[in-house]
Scaffold this active site. Structure first.
Site, PDB file in Angstrom:
ATOM      1  N   TYR A 103      13.419   7.394  35.591  1.00 36.59           N
ATOM      2  CA  TYR A 103      14.645   6.885  34.969  1.00 36.59           C
ATOM      3  C   TYR A 103      14.620   5.383  34.707  1.00 36.59           C
ATOM      4  O   TYR A 103      15.579   4.848  34.142  1.00 36.59           O
ATOM      5  CB  TYR A 103      15.848   7.182  35.875  1.00 36.59           C
ATOM      6  CG  TYR A 103      16.068   8.639  36.162  1.00 36.59           C
ATOM      7  CD1 TYR A 103      16.661   9.482  35.221  1.00 36.59           C
ATOM      8  CD2 TYR A 103      15.677   9.192  37.379  1.00 36.59           C
ATOM      9  CE1 TYR A 103      16.868  10.829  35.481  1.00 36.59           C
ATOM     10  CE2 TYR A 103      15.878  10.543  37.653  1.00 36.59           C
ATOM     11  CZ  TYR A 103      16.475  11.353  36.703  1.00 36.59           C
ATOM     12  OH  TYR A 103      16.676  12.683  36.971  1.00 36.59           O
ATOM     13  N   HIS A 148      20.864   4.371  30.720  1.00 37.28           N
ATOM     14  CA  HIS A 148      21.813   4.455  31.833  1.00 37.28           C
ATOM     15  C   HIS A 148      21.453   3.479  32.957  1.00 37.28           C
ATOM     16  O   HIS A 148      22.275   3.228  33.843  1.00 37.28           O
ATOM     17  CB  HIS A 148      21.794   5.888  32.378  1.00 37.28           C
ATOM     18  CG  HIS A 148      23.140   6.468  32.683  1.00 37.28           C
ATOM     19  ND1 HIS A 148      24.339   5.906  32.269  1.00 37.28           N
ATOM     20  CD2 HIS A 148      23.493   7.594  33.375  1.00 37.28           C
ATOM     21  CE1 HIS A 148      25.345   6.662  32.686  1.00 37.28           C
ATOM     22  NE2 HIS A 148      24.868   7.687  33.362  1.00 37.28           N
ATOM     23  N   TYR A 171      21.784   8.478  43.134  1.00 35.11           N
ATOM     24  CA  TYR A 171      21.970   8.945  41.763  1.00 35.11           C
ATOM     25  C   TYR A 171      23.370   8.536  41.311  1.00 35.11           C
ATOM     26  O   TYR A 171      24.289   8.341  42.100  1.00 35.11           O
ATOM     27  CB  TYR A 171      21.702  10.446  41.577  1.00 35.11           C
ATOM     28  CG  TYR A 171      20.229  10.762  41.723  1.00 35.11           C
ATOM     29  CD1 TYR A 171      19.358  10.602  40.645  1.00 35.11           C
ATOM     30  CD2 TYR A 171      19.705  11.163  42.945  1.00 35.11           C
ATOM     31  CE1 TYR A 171      17.999  10.858  40.777  1.00 35.11           C
ATOM     32  CE2 TYR A 171      18.349  11.416  43.097  1.00 35.11           C
ATOM     33  CZ  TYR A 171      17.497  11.257  42.011  1.00 35.11           C
ATOM     34  OH  TYR A 171      16.157  11.488  42.147  1.00 35.11           O
ATOM     35  N   ASN A 194      26.039   9.724  39.911  1.00 38.49           N
ATOM     36  CA  ASN A 194      27.314  10.401  40.174  1.00 38.49           C
ATOM     37  C   ASN A 194      27.865  10.165  41.571  1.00 38.49           C
ATOM     38  O   ASN A 194      29.040  10.448  41.824  1.00 38.49           O
ATOM     39  CB  ASN A 194      27.167  11.910  39.945  1.00 38.49           C
ATOM     40  CG  ASN A 194      26.883  12.249  38.499  1.00 38.49           C
ATOM     41  OD1 ASN A 194      26.773  11.372  37.653  1.00 38.49           O
ATOM     42  ND2 ASN A 194      26.760  13.529  38.208  1.00 38.49           N
ATOM     43  N   ASN A 198      30.319   8.349  34.968  1.00 33.94           N
ATOM     44  CA  ASN A 198      30.330   8.996  36.279  1.00 33.94           C
ATOM     45  C   ASN A 198      30.099   8.029  37.433  1.00 33.94           C
ATOM     46  O   ASN A 198      30.596   8.253  38.542  1.00 33.94           O
ATOM     47  CB  ASN A 198      29.299  10.125  36.318  1.00 33.94           C
ATOM     48  CG  ASN A 198      29.725  11.309  35.471  1.00 33.94           C
ATOM     49  OD1 ASN A 198      30.913  11.548  35.285  1.00 33.94           O
ATOM     50  ND2 ASN A 198      28.762  12.042  34.936  1.00 33.94           N
TER      51      ASN A 198
END
EC number: 3.1.1.29
Length: 201
Positions: A14, A19, A64, A66, A112
Site C-alpha cells: 500500500y 490513500h 489499517y 478503518n 473511513n
C-alpha cells in the site's frame, strides 16, 4: 505536546497508494526535521521530535485505515492529550491533486479513517486535507484511493509532502491559513498549481 497522525495502510503493498499520502506527509516531516527513528507502539509507529519548541509525536497507525482511531486514542490517552492537540493528515478526494485545506472539525465525507478517529475521540481534531483528486464517478472511488500514484504524479506528490514538512512548524502555533498559503505558494513555484489556487485554508 502535539500528536500529528498520518493516515494510511501498513505494508509495502500500500505504500504508494493515494490513500497513503498521509503516511507520506508525516514520513517527510520526520525526515526533514530529524525526528527520532520510527518505533512500534500504540498499535502503530511513532517518531518524536520538536517543531518550533513544541514536542511533537508523529503517529502512523498500523491497524489499517478503518481502525485508525484505536491507535490514535491509545497514543492520545498515554500522553494525556485532548482532541484539540491532534492533527490528522489525510487524503482528500474532493480537492484537486496538490491542493490542501486545513480544518478543525466538520464531516468525515465518507473517509473511513476519519470515521474511526471521530468514533474514538470525537470530531474536533484538526485535519490537513491533502488533495488526490476524484475519479469522476462514485463507483470508481474505492479503486482510485487504493491504487498507486502514477509515476507521472509523483513529482507533485513529493513537492506537496516536502512543502507540508517545510512549513509544519506553523501548525504548532495554529497558524493554519499561513501554513496553507505557504504550501500552495511552494507548489505554484514548481508549476504544480495555478496562481489562483493559493489563499484558502
Amino acid at each position: 505536546m502535539l500528536l500529528f497522525v498520518g493516515l494510511g495502510n501498513p505494508g509495502a503493498k500500500y505504500s504508494r497508494n493515494r490513500h497513503n499520502i498521509g503516511f507520506m506527509a508525516v514520513d517527510e516531516i520526520s525526515r526533514r526535521h530529524r525526528f527520532s527513528p520510527w518505533r512500534r507502539r500504540f498499535q502503530g509507529e511513532t517518531s518524536e521530535g520538536t517543531l518550533d519548541s513544541e514536542r511533537v509525536i508523529l503517529l502512523k497507525p498500523t491497524t489499517y485505515m478503518n481502525e485508525s482511531g484505536r491507535a490514535v486514542q491509545e497514543a492520545a490517552s498515554f500522553f494525556k492529550l485532548g482532541v484539540g492537540d491532534v492533527t490528522v493528515f489525510q487524503d482528500e478526494l474532493e480537492l484537486a491533486p496538490g491542493k490542501l485545506r486545513v480544518k478543525v472539525g466538520g464531516g468525515i465525507a465518507g473517509h473511513n479513517g476519519l470515521r474511526s478517529i471521530s468514533a474514538h475521540l470525537g470530531n474536533d481534531y484538526r485535519r490537513v486535507r491533502l488533495g488526490i483528486g476524484h475519479p469522476g464517478v462514485k463507483e470508481l472511488v474505492h479503486g482510485h484511493v487504493l491504487s498507486d500514484f502514477a509515476k507521472s504524479e509523483m513529482p507533485w506528490v513529493e513537492a506537496l509532502c516536502e512543502a507540508v514538512a517545510d512549513n509544519a512548524e506553523l501548525l504548532t502555533g495554529k497558524r493554519d491559513s499561513t501554513f496553507a498559503n505557504k504550501v500552495h505558494l511552494a507548489l505554484q513555484a514548481k508549476g504544480f498549481l495555478d496562481k489562483g489556487d493559493a489563499g484558502a485554508a
